[in-house]
Scaffold this motif. Structure first.
Motif, PDB file in Angstrom:
ATOM      1  N   TYR A 155       9.502   7.037   2.158  1.00 27.45           N
ATOM      2  CA  TYR A 155       8.488   6.983   2.917  1.00 27.45           C
ATOM      3  C   TYR A 155       8.739   5.578   3.815  1.00 27.45           C
ATOM      4  O   TYR A 155       7.352   5.207   4.527  1.00 27.45           O
ATOM      5  CB  TYR A 155       7.286   7.240   2.423  1.00 27.45           C
ATOM      6  CG  TYR A 155       7.268   8.654   1.801  1.00 27.45           C
ATOM      7  CD1 TYR A 155       7.290   9.873   2.593  1.00 27.45           C
ATOM      8  CD2 TYR A 155       7.436   8.588   0.478  1.00 27.45           C
ATOM      9  CE1 TYR A 155       7.104  11.041   2.082  1.00 27.45           C
ATOM     10  CE2 TYR A 155       7.231   9.998  -0.100  1.00 27.45           C
ATOM     11  CZ  TYR A 155       7.191  10.997   0.559  1.00 27.45           C
ATOM     12  OH  TYR A 155       7.267  12.556   0.104  1.00 27.45           O
ATOM     13  N   TRP A 156       9.650   4.724   3.559  1.00 27.82           N
ATOM     14  CA  TRP A 156       9.797   3.529   4.018  1.00 27.82           C
ATOM     15  C   TRP A 156      10.308   3.437   5.364  1.00 27.82           C
ATOM     16  O   TRP A 156      11.277   4.050   5.611  1.00 27.82           O
ATOM     17  CB  TRP A 156      10.449   2.649   3.139  1.00 27.82           C
ATOM     18  CG  TRP A 156      10.299   2.095   1.863  1.00 27.82           C
ATOM     19  CD1 TRP A 156       8.822   2.494   1.283  1.00 27.82           C
ATOM     20  CD2 TRP A 156      10.953   1.352   0.844  1.00 27.82           C
ATOM     21  NE1 TRP A 156       8.681   2.018  -0.041  1.00 27.82           N
ATOM     22  CE2 TRP A 156       9.892   1.435  -0.386  1.00 27.82           C
ATOM     23  CE3 TRP A 156      11.974   0.757   0.820  1.00 27.82           C
ATOM     24  CZ2 TRP A 156      10.351   0.690  -1.610  1.00 27.82           C
ATOM     25  CZ3 TRP A 156      12.394   0.080  -0.458  1.00 27.82           C
ATOM     26  CH2 TRP A 156      11.584  -0.037  -1.532  1.00 27.82           C
ATOM     27  N   TYR A 157       9.557   2.758   6.143  1.00 23.53           N
ATOM     28  CA  TYR A 157       9.877   2.001   7.695  1.00 23.53           C
ATOM     29  C   TYR A 157       9.984   0.951   7.630  1.00 23.53           C
ATOM     30  O   TYR A 157       9.135   0.160   7.187  1.00 23.53           O
ATOM     31  CB  TYR A 157       9.010   3.018   8.605  1.00 23.53           C
ATOM     32  CG  TYR A 157       9.208   4.677   8.594  1.00 23.53           C
ATOM     33  CD1 TYR A 157       9.773   5.185   9.559  1.00 23.53           C
ATOM     34  CD2 TYR A 157       8.413   5.230   7.439  1.00 23.53           C
ATOM     35  CE1 TYR A 157       9.965   6.533   9.408  1.00 23.53           C
ATOM     36  CE2 TYR A 157       8.502   6.637   7.481  1.00 23.53           C
ATOM     37  CZ  TYR A 157       9.371   7.373   8.419  1.00 23.53           C
ATOM     38  OH  TYR A 157       9.276   8.757   8.283  1.00 23.53           O
ATOM     39  N   ALA A 195       1.022  -1.127   0.101  1.00 20.50           N
ATOM     40  CA  ALA A 195       0.120  -0.058  -0.102  1.00 20.50           C
ATOM     41  C   ALA A 195       0.832   1.201  -0.002  1.00 20.50           C
ATOM     42  O   ALA A 195       1.916   1.202   0.522  1.00 20.50           O
ATOM     43  CB  ALA A 195      -0.752  -0.193   1.145  1.00 20.50           C
ATOM     44  N   GLU A 196       0.417   2.378  -0.774  1.00 25.76           N
ATOM     45  CA  GLU A 196       1.109   3.386  -0.742  1.00 25.76           C
ATOM     46  C   GLU A 196       1.303   4.127   0.606  1.00 25.76           C
ATOM     47  O   GLU A 196       0.194   3.992   1.435  1.00 25.76           O
ATOM     48  CB  GLU A 196       0.574   4.438  -1.525  1.00 25.76           C
ATOM     49  CG  GLU A 196       0.931   3.933  -3.166  1.00 25.76           C
ATOM     50  CD  GLU A 196       2.169   3.899  -3.568  1.00 25.76           C
ATOM     51  OE1 GLU A 196       3.019   4.970  -3.253  1.00 25.76           O
ATOM     52  OE2 GLU A 196       2.354   2.895  -4.322  1.00 25.76           O
ATOM     53  N   ALA A 197       2.370   4.866   0.937  1.00 31.77           N
ATOM     54  CA  ALA A 197       2.090   5.685   2.204  1.00 31.77           C
ATOM     55  C   ALA A 197       1.122   6.501   2.287  1.00 31.77           C
ATOM     56  O   ALA A 197       0.758   7.444   1.310  1.00 31.77           O
ATOM     57  CB  ALA A 197       3.534   6.232   2.302  1.00 31.77           C
ATOM     58  N   PRO A 198       0.454   7.028   3.487  1.00 29.25           N
ATOM     59  CA  PRO A 198      -0.430   7.989   3.649  1.00 29.25           C
ATOM     60  C   PRO A 198       0.001   9.348   3.395  1.00 29.25           C
ATOM     61  O   PRO A 198       1.230   9.467   3.406  1.00 29.25           O
ATOM     62  CB  PRO A 198      -0.911   7.722   5.100  1.00 29.25           C
ATOM     63  CG  PRO A 198       0.313   7.194   5.674  1.00 29.25           C
ATOM     64  CD  PRO A 198       0.916   6.155   4.756  1.00 29.25           C
ATOM     65  N   PRO A 199      -0.781  10.499   3.119  1.00 28.95           N
ATOM     66  CA  PRO A 199      -0.304  11.809   3.171  1.00 28.95           C
ATOM     67  C   PRO A 199       0.631  12.391   3.988  1.00 28.95           C
ATOM     68  O   PRO A 199       1.623  12.792   3.904  1.00 28.95           O
ATOM     69  CB  PRO A 199      -1.669  12.354   3.056  1.00 28.95           C
ATOM     70  CG  PRO A 199      -2.599  11.434   2.563  1.00 28.95           C
ATOM     71  CD  PRO A 199      -2.177  10.242   3.143  1.00 28.95           C
ATOM     72  N   ASP A 204       8.556  -2.851   5.727  1.00 29.67           N
ATOM     73  CA  ASP A 204       7.535  -3.682   6.028  1.00 29.67           C
ATOM     74  C   ASP A 204       6.592  -2.870   6.914  1.00 29.67           C
ATOM     75  O   ASP A 204       5.577  -3.454   7.081  1.00 29.67           O
ATOM     76  CB  ASP A 204       8.310  -4.801   6.571  1.00 29.67           C
ATOM     77  CG  ASP A 204       9.253  -4.277   7.802  1.00 29.67           C
ATOM     78  OD1 ASP A 204       8.895  -4.158   8.834  1.00 29.67           O
ATOM     79  OD2 ASP A 204      10.291  -4.051   7.431  1.00 29.67           O
ATOM     80  N   LEU A 205       7.052  -1.853   7.740  1.00 26.28           N
ATOM     81  CA  LEU A 205       5.954  -1.236   8.455  1.00 26.28           C
ATOM     82  C   LEU A 205       5.313  -0.156   7.653  1.00 26.28           C
ATOM     83  O   LEU A 205       3.858  -0.154   7.946  1.00 26.28           O
ATOM     84  CB  LEU A 205       6.705  -0.371   9.809  1.00 26.28           C
ATOM     85  CG  LEU A 205       6.119   0.196  10.430  1.00 26.28           C
ATOM     86  CD1 LEU A 205       5.088  -0.638  11.435  1.00 26.28           C
ATOM     87  CD2 LEU A 205       6.883   1.054  11.606  1.00 26.28           C
ATOM     88  N   GLN A 206       5.816   0.620   6.826  1.00 24.56           N
ATOM     89  CA  GLN A 206       5.108   1.529   5.933  1.00 24.56           C
ATOM     90  C   GLN A 206       5.978   1.556   4.421  1.00 24.56           C
ATOM     91  O   GLN A 206       7.212   1.652   4.561  1.00 24.56           O
ATOM     92  CB  GLN A 206       5.283   2.996   6.174  1.00 24.56           C
ATOM     93  CG  GLN A 206       4.664   3.946   5.439  1.00 24.56           C
ATOM     94  CD  GLN A 206       4.393   5.230   6.131  1.00 24.56           C
ATOM     95  OE1 GLN A 206       3.347   5.466   6.744  1.00 24.56           O
ATOM     96  NE2 GLN A 206       5.290   6.227   5.367  1.00 24.56           N
ATOM     97  N   GLY A 207       5.235   0.843   3.428  1.00 25.16           N
ATOM     98  CA  GLY A 207       5.849   0.810   2.154  1.00 25.16           C
ATOM     99  C   GLY A 207       5.350   1.723   1.133  1.00 25.16           C
ATOM    100  O   GLY A 207       5.342   2.842   1.245  1.00 25.16           O
TER     101      GLY A 207
END
Length: 467
Positions: free
Chosen positions: A388-390, A116-120, A379-382
């Protein structure tokens, strides 16, 4: 490939040591043995630069030692045969081919990039960073942040490894980018360096993560383009006493004949190789604190196998894992378990040795080797944009070592507001004397030393709340 020439005693008496080693004769002689297109470069030197860098360190007499080290570039075939030919020359004390260095991250069997894309706006993940918490669960970073200098202000850190993403949304402050070497294009190296930087110096803001020492200035030097020893020397030359170098590397060792393996069995800390050992000693001689991953080989670094010189090592080499006169001066970091229940998982008692971590009397301190929340991987935010990856699952002596670096940077920042940053030996001694004690686990007793988890409050010399 590394070439080490003989010292003064073997080459003649009555000649100034540095002048002897810095003469063009030795390099010209060795150049004649190299194939077309290959070149020989000094890892340290020339002599005038080296003596200036070591001035006022009480190490001037050792300057000649560093001028014995050369690297061979521009040749990729028949390296073992070339090393053997070089060793046959009377001027050469050692010539060897190093196995490739790798990032010391433990396998992540459950981690998958979120599609899923990162949120705003990225959520605030700081609550998932348990390593920031008070001792004994964490390193007491939140306490350090209440003290003048306690966010690492005035302290500079250089990460030595392969690649980074310094455009990440949580790495925009207090970073100076890559200052040496050529960054790898490999995504694995890039995620790794980004995760390391986030643990140490992630920005202070309302989203994402926060680094342990967010006001420490972080930069990077890549091992690609010049080799690991040259990268360490480059980093040392860019720093001043009290600053920190982090070595986020390990290599396949002699246990499995120096062969790369997907399980990393037998991988060890890089200081075992003579040129890296010299580079670490060079940095420490200049007052730089060097923090080094112990490696993920599940090895007892006290075993006798490490006393045997590898083919091509110089006659003067002795096993640095024995410490004493052979000590590199670096702070070696093992990987311990986070508190059970972190992110809903249990890796054993908190601060017990994780099964993959190397251990032994040479290991000084530990950090979390599992469940580290930081920048990178996704894997936490992709999504499609790496900025924007975490991750929630950074691991290995890879994740453990930046925790120790962050703690040191906070303590050094506090010291800088008083008598001044501490010397490398003093910091290492304090890490061994203080902190939250290692615990045992079934099959992994506390006698398999990985050291204590740092407590910044104690490391900085502040009394505990009960005192």
């Amino acid at each position: 490939m590394i070439v080490i020439t003989h010292g003064v005693a073997e080459l003649g008496e009555g000649i100034a040591p540095i002048a002897l080693r810095d003469s063009a004769a030795t390099a010209t002689r060795l150049d004649a043995l190299l194939p077309a297109g290959a070149r020989l470069t000094r890892i340290f030197g020339p002599a005038d630069r080296l003596t200036a860098k070591l001035a006022n360190t009480q190490q001037d007499s050792a300057a000649a030692y560093f001028l014995d080290f050369f690297a061979v570039h521009g040749v990729t075939a028949d390296l073992d045969a070339l090393a053997e030919r070089l060793r046959a020359d009377a001027a050469v004390d050692g010539a060897y081919v190093k196995p490739g260095a790798e990032p010391p991250i433990a396998p992540l069997p459950t981690a998958r990039r979120a599609l899923a894309e990162a949120p705003p706006v990225t959520p605030n993940f700081e609550a998932r960073q348990g390593y920031l918490d008070a001792a004994p669960q964490g390193v007491n970073a939140r306490w350090a942040w209440t003290r003048p200098g306690g966010r690492g202000a005035g302290i500079r850190v250089i990460d030595v490894e392969g690649a980074w993403r310094f455009t990440h949304e949580d790495l925009t402050q207090n970073q100076g980018g890559v200052i040496g070497g050529t960054s790898a294009t490999d995504e694995g190296w890039r995620n790794h360096g980004t995760a390391v930087a986030g643990e140490i110096s992630g920005d202070v803001n309302a989203f994402g993560i926060t680094g342990i020492a967010p006001e420490a200035a972080i930069r990077a030097v890549s091992i690609f383009g010049g080799g690991s020893a040259t990268a360490i020397r480059t980093a040392a030359d860019a720093l001043t006493p009290g600053d920190v170098i982090l070595l986020e590397l390990h290599r396949p060792g002699p246990r499995h004949n120096f062969q790369s393996r997907s399980d990393q069995a037998g991988y060890i800390a890089v200081e075992w190789w003579p040129d890296d050992l010299a580079a670490i000693r060079y940095a420490v001689a200049r007052g730089i604190v060097v923090v080094e991953a112990a490696g993920n080989g599940a090895e007892d670094l006290d075993t006798a196998i490490y006393d045997t010189r590898a083919t091509g090592f110089p006659s003067t080499w002795r096993n640095p894992f024995r410490g004493g006169a052979e000590d590199s001066g670096a702070i070696v970091v093992g990987a311990g378990a986070p508190p059970p229940g972190t992110h809903g998982r249990d890796h054993g008692p908190a601060r017990s040795r994780l099964s993959f971590s190397n251990y032994g009397s040479r290991v000084d301190a530990q950090g979390w080797g599992r469940e580290v929340t930081t920048t990178g991987y996704g894997d936490l935010q992709g999504g499609s944009d790496e900025d924007y990856w975490y991750t929630d699952q950074f691991s290995g002596t890879s994740s453990a070592s930046p925790i120790v670096v962050g703690a040191i940077a906070c303590a050094q920042g506090i010291h800088a507001r008083g008598a001044g940053p501490h010397a490398p030996a003093a910091i290492r001694a304090r890490l061994r004397e203080t902190g939250s004690a290692q615990t045992g686990a079934p099959g992994r007793p506390a006698t398999q030393r990985i050291g204590n988890l740092p407590d910044i409050r104690a490391l900085a010399g502040a009394p505990s709340p009960s005192e």
